[in-house]
Design a protein around this motif. Structure first.
Motif, PDB file in Angstrom:
ATOM      1  N   GLY A 128       7.648  70.860  32.359  1.00 36.87           N
ATOM      2  CA  GLY A 128       6.290  71.353  32.604  1.00 36.87           C
ATOM      3  C   GLY A 128       5.288  70.995  31.519  1.00 36.87           C
ATOM      4  N   HIS A 131       3.227  67.164  26.392  1.00 36.70           N
ATOM      5  CA  HIS A 131       2.926  66.641  25.051  1.00 36.70           C
ATOM      6  C   HIS A 131       3.452  67.610  23.997  1.00 36.70           C
ATOM      7  N   GLU A 133       2.380  68.420  21.186  1.00 33.03           N
ATOM      8  CA  GLU A 133       1.383  69.257  20.496  1.00 33.03           C
ATOM      9  C   GLU A 133       1.053  70.540  21.253  1.00 33.03           C
ATOM     10  N   VAL A 134       1.091  70.499  22.563  1.00 34.56           N
ATOM     11  CA  VAL A 134       0.690  71.698  23.310  1.00 34.56           C
ATOM     12  C   VAL A 134       1.877  72.600  23.650  1.00 34.56           C
ATOM     13  N   SER A 138       3.024  77.667  24.803  1.00 36.61           N
ATOM     14  CA  SER A 138       3.812  78.367  25.808  1.00 36.61           C
ATOM     15  C   SER A 138       4.608  79.541  25.209  1.00 36.61           C
ATOM     16  N   LEU A 150      -3.636  83.362  21.045  1.00 37.78           N
ATOM     17  CA  LEU A 150      -4.022  82.341  20.080  1.00 37.78           C
ATOM     18  C   LEU A 150      -5.094  82.831  19.100  1.00 37.78           C
ATOM     19  N   GLN A 179      -6.254  73.318  17.160  1.00 38.78           N
ATOM     20  CA  GLN A 179      -5.844  71.917  17.193  1.00 38.78           C
ATOM     21  C   GLN A 179      -5.069  71.554  15.926  1.00 38.78           C
ATOM     22  N   ILE A 257       7.154  72.963  38.987  1.00 39.25           N
ATOM     23  CA  ILE A 257       6.101  72.151  38.385  1.00 39.25           C
ATOM     24  C   ILE A 257       5.485  71.190  39.394  1.00 39.25           C
TER      25      ILE A 257
ATOM     26  N   ASN B 120      -5.858  65.526  29.691  1.00 36.55           N
ATOM     27  CA  ASN B 120      -4.815  66.473  30.086  1.00 36.55           C
ATOM     28  C   ASN B 120      -3.439  66.071  29.567  1.00 36.55           C
ATOM     29  N   GLY B 123      -2.303  65.868  24.268  1.00 36.53           N
ATOM     30  CA  GLY B 123      -2.015  66.828  23.207  1.00 36.53           C
ATOM     31  C   GLY B 123      -3.161  67.771  22.914  1.00 36.53           C
ATOM     32  N   ALA B 124      -3.115  68.369  21.703  1.00 33.54           N
ATOM     33  CA  ALA B 124      -4.048  69.443  21.350  1.00 33.54           C
ATOM     34  C   ALA B 124      -5.474  68.909  21.230  1.00 33.54           C
ATOM     35  N   GLN B 125      -6.425  69.577  21.901  1.00 34.51           N
ATOM     36  CA  GLN B 125      -7.829  69.187  21.884  1.00 34.51           C
ATOM     37  C   GLN B 125      -8.652  70.280  21.201  1.00 34.51           C
ATOM     38  N   SER B 126      -9.936  69.984  20.967  1.00 32.70           N
ATOM     39  CA  SER B 126     -10.788  70.962  20.284  1.00 32.70           C
ATOM     40  C   SER B 126     -12.095  71.132  21.061  1.00 32.70           C
ATOM     41  N   ASP B 130     -10.666  73.352  23.645  1.00 25.68           N
ATOM     42  CA  ASP B 130      -9.740  74.184  22.864  1.00 25.68           C
ATOM     43  C   ASP B 130      -9.024  75.153  23.805  1.00 25.68           C
ATOM     44  N   PRO B 131      -7.693  75.225  23.717  1.00 29.93           N
ATOM     45  CA  PRO B 131      -6.988  76.173  24.604  1.00 29.93           C
ATOM     46  C   PRO B 131      -7.423  77.631  24.408  1.00 29.93           C
ATOM     47  N   LEU B 132      -8.111  77.905  23.300  1.00 34.81           N
ATOM     48  CA  LEU B 132      -8.665  79.252  23.075  1.00 34.81           C
ATOM     49  C   LEU B 132      -9.626  79.661  24.182  1.00 34.81           C
ATOM     50  N   PHE B 136      -6.463  76.782  30.040  1.00 34.74           N
ATOM     51  CA  PHE B 136      -5.377  75.828  29.826  1.00 34.74           C
ATOM     52  C   PHE B 136      -4.066  76.466  30.254  1.00 34.74           C
ATOM     53  N   THR B 138      -0.215  76.799  29.973  1.00 37.32           N
ATOM     54  CA  THR B 138       0.797  76.501  28.959  1.00 37.32           C
ATOM     55  C   THR B 138       2.137  76.149  29.572  1.00 37.32           C
ATOM     56  N   TRP B 139       2.400  76.576  30.795  1.00 36.84           N
ATOM     57  CA  TRP B 139       3.718  76.393  31.428  1.00 36.84           C
ATOM     58  C   TRP B 139       3.770  75.111  32.243  1.00 36.84           C
ATOM     59  N   ASN B 140       2.613  74.569  32.572  1.00 37.04           N
ATOM     60  CA  ASN B 140       2.537  73.350  33.374  1.00 37.04           C
ATOM     61  C   ASN B 140       1.296  72.633  32.866  1.00 37.04           C
ATOM     62  N   THR B 141       1.466  71.886  31.782  1.00 32.50           N
ATOM     63  CA  THR B 141       0.343  71.395  30.994  1.00 32.50           C
ATOM     64  C   THR B 141      -0.817  70.902  31.835  1.00 32.50           C
TER      65      THR B 141
END
Lengths: 353, 247
Positions: A128, A131, A133-134, A138, A150, A179, A257, B120, B123-126, B130-132, B136, B138-141
């Motif tokens: 699921g 990457h 980084e993310v 989870s 967060l 990030q 997924i 998508n 990886g981590a974006q800002s 931002d996932p804040l 976003f 988290t279980w299915n990017t």
């Protein structure tokens, strides 16, 4: 030493200190010490270049290591990443089918070991997460794992001056944001490589298999390697290996997924590296021993499941002696130079629930 | 390849700018969003709306991503750089944003409703990504491209919740929508001046055309799939240009 030389050295040292002081005042740091990350000889190139936009540095790695072992990433402080990913268990949950989460909860899947993640195209048993980084988002936010949000994690980190210092050293300024936190964690977890087991030493001509290990290796190559190919010992595909559905978990794997019925009951093929250290086995930790896993392949596979992998329709017959030899071989995949490497360890030694 | 395409685009933009008599001096473009239900302003948690099936509801949250925005003119486009915006009805500041554009005359606006697939999988974006921002998965990017939460007596869910988290960036169920709006009057961007483009959304678009979706049958959608795709097909028609304020 001549007085002139001593004075020169003092001047250089003092000058250096002044420079460091000036840097602190401006709140910016010079570039971190970048690290060259090496692919073990003969290994394929990683599927994703995880350090392409997250340049690996000593300071970034050390920040990631501190975060990995820091309970403040969880709601009550008791569940750092390392609580489910223990170094001595190749960063899996040692001897736990499901892991413990915040407020007396259980996870719904067996915590996978963490190594060679740079080669893993998709994370989690169901793939699921796309990457490295993310991925931490989870477990950090899952109510039955770290149970935190967060905003709250970042607030806690910002109150700690040692983190302000470390973020500054890794990223140039002391700003702490999601990030940067995620990139630092990826620098730590992505750096963990397991490529120095007895098997690797044999391949490099530095050791030899015993008679049993060699027999096991021969059996492995003929019967297991199509899904668990060397040198990573997985092809990272998603397959159904004919396990009965656990009626409490009702976990249909990758179908959740993709939404595709063809993916029902498929889970990611795990690497067999360090497999002797990562018991219990399967996505829900249902088998306590390698013996039980091999019994499943020999006689337990439910051959009527429509999505069963085509390679398993006839199961994998394995006789008693072969089974023992295969288990001896699988033990040669344990890499203590990784599981005991102080570079990957934290303050929380032997963290066990 | 991408680099070459970019250069081509620049050339095209430049050529277009000459054709339109645009100068190199930039002007400021302000894009504002007014979120409504059939023209009635949305007051979160309070206004009671009625959908085409006589179901009543309130809206507690309403957010969507606007990305890859560009102004169009007959010979080309002017792209906003690093164009990612989260419009959030609960945050007045998010309802408008500005950027500098080449001076000249423009006839329309294109943007992506959602976040492009590349962001998508990177990886981590800002910033807006931002996932804040709570957009976003988290279980299915992947990003939630548009989100509506509310309550309705017709909902069977706990606390009469209505919850539409619309996402999915790949394959047949991708909810990404390219939106093209034509300006009712030409938009003039002049050096050193501000031009405002006011866009109105109509949330009522979510309920029908082409797909009739009743709260009683679909009070929730929180994963990529067929239902999300149907809702996105509907909401892709929620935008219209309300007003142009030329300098």
């Amino acid at each position: 030493m001549k007085p002139g030389v001593i004075i020169s050295i003092l001047a250089i040292v003092l000058g250096g200190l002044l420079l460091i002081g000036a840097g602190r005042k401006e709140e910016t740091a010079g570039p971190p010490d970048y690290i060259e990350w090496r692919i073990p000889a003969g290994w394929p190139k990683p599927a994703n270049d995880i350090f392409a936009r997250n340049k690996l540095s000593e300071q970034g790695f050390q920040l990631g290591r501190k975060l990995f072992y820091d309970g403040r990433l969880s709601k009550d402080g008791n569940f750092p990443c390392a609580s489910c990913h223990q170094q001595f268990g190749a960063f899996s949950s040692y001897d736990h089918d499901l892991s413990h989460g915040y407020n007396n909860t259980f996870t719904t899947r067996n915590a996978p070991p963490l190594f060679n993640l740079a080669w893993m195209p998709r994370l989690h048993w169901d793939g699921g997460v796309n990457h490295i980084e993310v991925q931490p988002l989870s477990p950090i936010t899952a109510p039955n794992e770290m149970g935190e949000n967060l905003d709250s994690v970042l607030l806690k980190l910002r109150r700690d001056t040692s983190y302000l210092r470390m973020f500054r050293a890794a990223f140039g300024t002391p700003e702490i944001n999601s990030q940067r936190m995620l990139k630092a964690l990826a620098q730590f977890t992505g750096s963990i490589v397991s490529a120095n087991s007895k098997y690797d030493k044999v391949m490099r001509g530095e050791a030899t298999f015993t008679y049993s290990e060699q027999n096991g290796y021969t059996f492995f190559k003929a019967n297991c390697a199509s899904c668990h190919p060397e040198p990573l010992f997985t092809d990272y595909s998603f397959r159904n290996i004919g396990l009965p559905v656990n009626e409490f978990l009702n976990d249909y794997g990758r179908m959740r997924i993709t939404g595709d019925k063809k993916d029902s009951l498929k889970f990611k093929v795990p690497s067999l590296r360090n497999v002797a250290l990562t018991f219990p086995y399967m996505h829900d930790g249902r088998f306590q021993s390698l013996n039980a896993v091999l019994d499943h392949y020999n006689s337990g596979i439910i051959t009527t499941q429509p999505t069963l992998d085509t390679l398993l329709h006839k199961r994998i017959p394995i006789a008693g002696r072969q089974k023992n030899d295969l288990i001896y071989f699988l033990h040669t995949l344990s890499d203590t130079s990784m599981t005991k490497n102080p570079r990957f360890s934290g303050e929380l030694k032997n963290f066990i629930h | 390849m991408r680099c070459r395409a970019y250069i081509l685009l620049l050339l095209l933009t430049a050529a277009g700018s000459f054709a339109n008599g645009q100068s190199a001096e930039p002007g400021l473009v302000k894009i504002s969003f007014v979120n409504t239900v059939t023209g009635k302003p949305i007051l979160l948690d309070s206004t009671v709306f009625t959908n085409p099936f006589s179901e009543t509801y309130t809206i507690t949250r309403f957010k969507y991503y606007i990305s890859n925005l560009a102004l169009t003119f007959p010979e080309g486009v002017f792209k906003e750089l690093d164009s990612y915006h989260l419009v959030d009805q609960s945050n007045a500041q998010s309802l408008s944003f500005g950027f500098t554009a080449l001076a000249g005359t423009y006839d329309g606006l294109v943007f992506l409703l959602g976040v492009d697939s590349l962001r998508n999988v990177s990886g981590a974006q800002s910033g807006a990504l931002d996932p804040l921002n709570d957009m976003f998965w988290t279980w299915n990017t992947g990003y939630i491209m548009a989100k509506m939460e509310g309550r309705s007596p017709q909902s069977k869910l706990v606390n009469r919740k209505v919850e539409y988290h619309i996402g999915g960036f790949a394959g047949v169920n991708s909810v990404l929508k390219n939106i093209k709006l034509t300006f009712p009057v030409p938009v003039n961007v002049s050096a050193g001046k501000t031009t405002e483009i006011i866009i109105e959304t109509d949330f009522a678009a979510w309920w029908q055309q082409p797909n009739e979706l009743k709260i009683s049958e679909h009070p929730v959608c929180s994963s990529p799939g067929e239902l999300a795709k149907k809702i996105a097909d509907n909401y892709s028609k929620m935008f219209r240009v309300r007003q142009i304020i030329n300098p």
